[in-house]
Design an enzyme around this catalytic site. Structure first.
Site, PDB file in Angstrom:
ATOM      1  N   ALA A  26     -22.681 -33.390  46.366  1.00  0.00           N
ATOM      2  CA  ALA A  26     -23.886 -32.631  46.038  1.00  0.00           C
ATOM      3  C   ALA A  26     -24.521 -32.057  47.295  1.00  0.00           C
ATOM      4  O   ALA A  26     -24.658 -32.747  48.304  1.00  0.00           O
ATOM      5  CB  ALA A  26     -24.882 -33.533  45.314  1.00  0.00           C
ATOM      6  N   ASN A  34     -21.617 -27.113  34.322  1.00  0.00           N
ATOM      7  CA  ASN A  34     -22.959 -27.549  33.962  1.00  0.00           C
ATOM      8  C   ASN A  34     -23.972 -26.430  34.183  1.00  0.00           C
ATOM      9  O   ASN A  34     -23.644 -25.352  34.687  1.00  0.00           O
ATOM     10  CB  ASN A  34     -23.337 -28.803  34.754  1.00  0.00           C
ATOM     11  CG  ASN A  34     -24.087 -29.813  33.902  1.00  0.00           C
ATOM     12  OD1 ASN A  34     -24.891 -29.431  33.060  1.00  0.00           O
ATOM     13  ND2 ASN A  34     -23.837 -31.092  34.133  1.00  0.00           N
ATOM     14  N   HIS A  76     -20.797  -9.450  53.418  1.00  0.00           N
ATOM     15  CA  HIS A  76     -21.199  -8.086  53.780  1.00  0.00           C
ATOM     16  C   HIS A  76     -20.817  -7.782  55.221  1.00  0.00           C
ATOM     17  O   HIS A  76     -20.651  -8.700  56.042  1.00  0.00           O
ATOM     18  CB  HIS A  76     -22.712  -7.910  53.600  1.00  0.00           C
ATOM     19  CG  HIS A  76     -23.134  -7.776  52.167  1.00  0.00           C
ATOM     20  ND1 HIS A  76     -23.121  -6.573  51.510  1.00  0.00           N
ATOM     21  CD2 HIS A  76     -23.561  -8.695  51.258  1.00  0.00           C
ATOM     22  CE1 HIS A  76     -23.530  -6.744  50.263  1.00  0.00           C
ATOM     23  NE2 HIS A  76     -23.805  -8.038  50.083  1.00  0.00           N
TER      24      HIS A  76
END
Length: 207
Positions: A166, A93, A123
């Site tokens: 979500a 999406n 990192h």
């Protein structure tokens, strides 16, 4: 050495998990790929394209065949593209961001919600070497559903049939056929036990 061989060397190196030292030859090649990805994603995102046209651009972006069943709603963002592998019947999406230098594999039937971030890079923690990069692959299993605004971190495998809720941040592997949510993501329920419970109690809402 031709460009394809250079690309193969790059993919083999980052897939090995070795550090990418800032300013090194492999880092410079990574930056070159980023510029190509920026150009292609700008082409994809700047105006309307048919599904077939988007698929053609995505194949240029990844350098690999993409099945006709693949679907994506732009905008889509990546700063590499060449280490993405997509299965059949995958849908992505709008607003998703893939940082795929370490490798992103999405298996058949997976659904990726709005604004999902898949990040394969870490990192160096030491401030003096903060520009150095370490990569770990992400693997999204078959028929996985990743909800809107979720983040999948380096090295995570999401097992077949799982759901990432979500807004969740998945920092560890997600077992198959489970629902995970929260920051960091934790198991909320197993899918088949929830389905069976729902059958016994039809009033209870879904999963």
């Amino acid at each position: 050495m031709n460009n394809q061989m250079e690309l193969e060397d790059f993919i083999n190196y980052v897939n090995s998990g070795k550090a990418v030292t800032a300013g090194s030859e492999i880092h410079q090649y990574m930056c070159m790929l980023s510029q190509e990805a920026l150009r292609l994603t700008a082409e994809m995102n700047s105006s309307y394209h048919s599904r077939e046209e988007i698929r053609e651009i995505f194949m240029k972006l990844t350098g690999k065949p993409v099945d006709v069943s693949f679907g994506i709603f732009p905008p889509f963002y990546t700063d590499c593209g060449k280490n993405i592998t997509i299965g059949k019947n995958v849908f992505i999406n709008s607003g998703c961001r893939f940082q795929d230098q370490g490798g992103i594999t999405i298996d058949d039937g997976a659904l990726i919600g709005h604004n999902v971030v898949l990040a394969t890079i870490n990192h160096e923690l030491h401030p003096q070497n903060r520009g150095d990069i370490y990569t770990k692959p992400i693997h999204i299993g078959k028929n996985v559903w990743i909800g809107a605004n979720a983040v999948i971190l380096p090295g995570v495998t999401v097992g077949d049939g799982a759901v990432v809720a979500a807004g969740a941040v998945a920092a560890e592997d997600v077992p198959e056929n489970t629902v995970v949510g929260g920051i960091p993501a934790k198991t909320i329920k197993t899918i088949y036990s929830a389905i069976e419970k729902g059958r016994r109690n039809p009033i209870e809402k879904g999963l």
